[in-house]
Design a protein around this motif. Structure first.
Motif, PDB file in Angstrom:
ATOM      1  N   ASP A   1       0.922  -1.249   0.040  1.00  0.00           N
ATOM      2  CA  ASP A   1       0.044   0.101   0.133  1.00  0.00           C
ATOM      3  C   ASP A   1       1.085   1.316   0.061  1.00  0.00           C
ATOM      4  OD1 ASP A   1      -2.433  -1.173  -0.050  1.00  0.00           O
ATOM      5  OD2 ASP A   1      -2.532  -1.605   2.156  1.00  0.00           O
ATOM      6  N   THR A   2       2.246   1.139  -0.171  1.00  0.00           N
ATOM      7  CA  THR A   2       2.941   2.334  -0.165  1.00  0.00           C
ATOM      8  C   THR A   2       2.822   2.978  -1.442  1.00  0.00           C
ATOM      9  OG1 THR A   2       4.550   1.201   1.390  1.00  0.00           O
ATOM     10  CG2 THR A   2       5.378   3.114   0.367  1.00  0.00           C
ATOM     11  N   PRO A   3       2.583   4.322  -1.624  1.00  0.00           N
ATOM     12  CA  PRO A   3       2.528   4.896  -2.823  1.00  0.00           C
ATOM     13  C   PRO A   3       3.907   4.939  -3.549  1.00  0.00           C
ATOM     14  CG  PRO A   3       1.636   6.183  -1.196  1.00  0.00           C
ATOM     15  CD  PRO A   3       2.026   5.127  -0.453  1.00  0.00           C
ATOM     16  N   ASN A   4       3.733   4.723  -4.669  1.00  0.00           N
ATOM     17  CA  ASN A   4       5.074   4.898  -5.712  1.00  0.00           C
ATOM     18  C   ASN A   4       6.339   3.791  -5.321  1.00  0.00           C
ATOM     19  OD1 ASN A   4       4.227   7.021  -6.972  1.00  0.00           O
ATOM     20  ND2 ASN A   4       4.653   8.494  -5.388  1.00  0.00           N
ATOM     21  N   TYR A   5       5.863   2.804  -4.487  1.00  0.00           N
ATOM     22  CA  TYR A   5       7.039   1.674  -4.218  1.00  0.00           C
ATOM     23  C   TYR A   5       6.834   0.672  -5.503  1.00  0.00           C
ATOM     24  CZ  TYR A   5       9.143  -2.371  -2.185  1.00  0.00           C
ATOM     25  OH  TYR A   5       9.938  -3.469  -2.125  1.00  0.00           O
ATOM     26  N   LYS A   6       8.176   0.459  -5.835  1.00  0.00           N
ATOM     27  CA  LYS A   6       8.278  -0.452  -7.177  1.00  0.00           C
ATOM     28  C   LYS A   6       8.636  -1.754  -6.534  1.00  0.00           C
ATOM     29  CE  LYS A   6       7.082   2.758  -9.893  1.00  0.00           C
ATOM     30  NZ  LYS A   6       5.684   3.093 -10.070  1.00  0.00           N
TER      31      LYS A   6
ATOM     32  N   GLY B   1       0.556   4.637  -8.043  1.00  0.00           N
ATOM     33  CA  GLY B   1       1.986   4.415  -8.547  1.00  0.00           C
ATOM     34  C   GLY B   1       2.529   3.163  -7.748  1.00  0.00           C
ATOM     35  N   ASN B   2       1.944   2.344  -7.160  1.00  0.00           N
ATOM     36  CA  ASN B   2       2.530   0.981  -6.384  1.00  0.00           C
ATOM     37  C   ASN B   2       2.642  -0.019  -7.488  1.00  0.00           C
ATOM     38  OD1 ASN B   2       2.452  -1.474  -4.865  1.00  0.00           O
ATOM     39  ND2 ASN B   2       2.531  -0.088  -3.310  1.00  0.00           N
ATOM     40  N   GLY B   3       3.798  -0.622  -7.430  1.00  0.00           N
ATOM     41  CA  GLY B   3       3.855  -1.418  -8.271  1.00  0.00           C
ATOM     42  C   GLY B   3       3.764  -3.116  -7.814  1.00  0.00           C
ATOM     43  N   VAL B   4       3.349  -3.338  -6.835  1.00  0.00           N
ATOM     44  CA  VAL B   4       3.181  -4.737  -6.324  1.00  0.00           C
ATOM     45  C   VAL B   4       1.840  -5.380  -6.549  1.00  0.00           C
ATOM     46  CG1 VAL B   4       3.233  -5.908  -4.175  1.00  0.00           C
ATOM     47  CG2 VAL B   4       4.637  -3.945  -4.306  1.00  0.00           C
TER      48      VAL B   4
END
Length: 129
Positions: A33-38, A88-91
């Protein structure tokens, strides 16, 4: 004299790879749920392919296969540039859970094989009793 075969070292390297992979999968799940984490992944196969493609050999027979460069050992950590959420999260949580299950099976198989090697050595040392 080499007392042990290289099997134990190979199994140890496999367990190290599995450990690094487990840590990355856990980080990905923790940051779902972290924004912009890839999302991150670890790849031994890419490193191996790069090493093989850059190897160079001395041919002693004209029928030997061609290949070229130097070898490198290890694995590579890759950032995945995908975006699965609007923030922006990539998970992809489903993929990460699947990867975790596969990694656990891999780890268990390696540890069982390593345990078998040690039991064989124990049996030899104790004279088969």
């Amino acid at each position: 004299m080499n007392l042990f075969s290289s099997t134990i070292q190979s199994l140890e390297n496999g367990l190290n790879y599995s450990s690094v992979k487990q840590k990355l999968i856990s980080q990905n799940i923790a940051n779902v749920d972290t924004p912009n984490y890839k999302s991150k992944s670890v790849s031994f196969k890419d490193q191996l392919n790069d090493s093989i493609s850059s190897m160079e050999a001395i041919k002693t027979n004209p029928r030997h296969f061609e290949f070229s460069g130097r070898s490198a050992a290890g694995f590579r950590i890759n950032n995945k540039p995908f975006q699965y959420n609007h923030n922006g999260n990539g998970v992809d949580i489903d993929k990460e859970m699947s990867e975790m299950a596969n990694n656990q099976i891999y780890f268990n198989a390696l540890s069982d094989r390593l345990n078998g090697k040690f039991n064989s050595m124990k049996s030899v040392i104790s004279g088969g009793k």
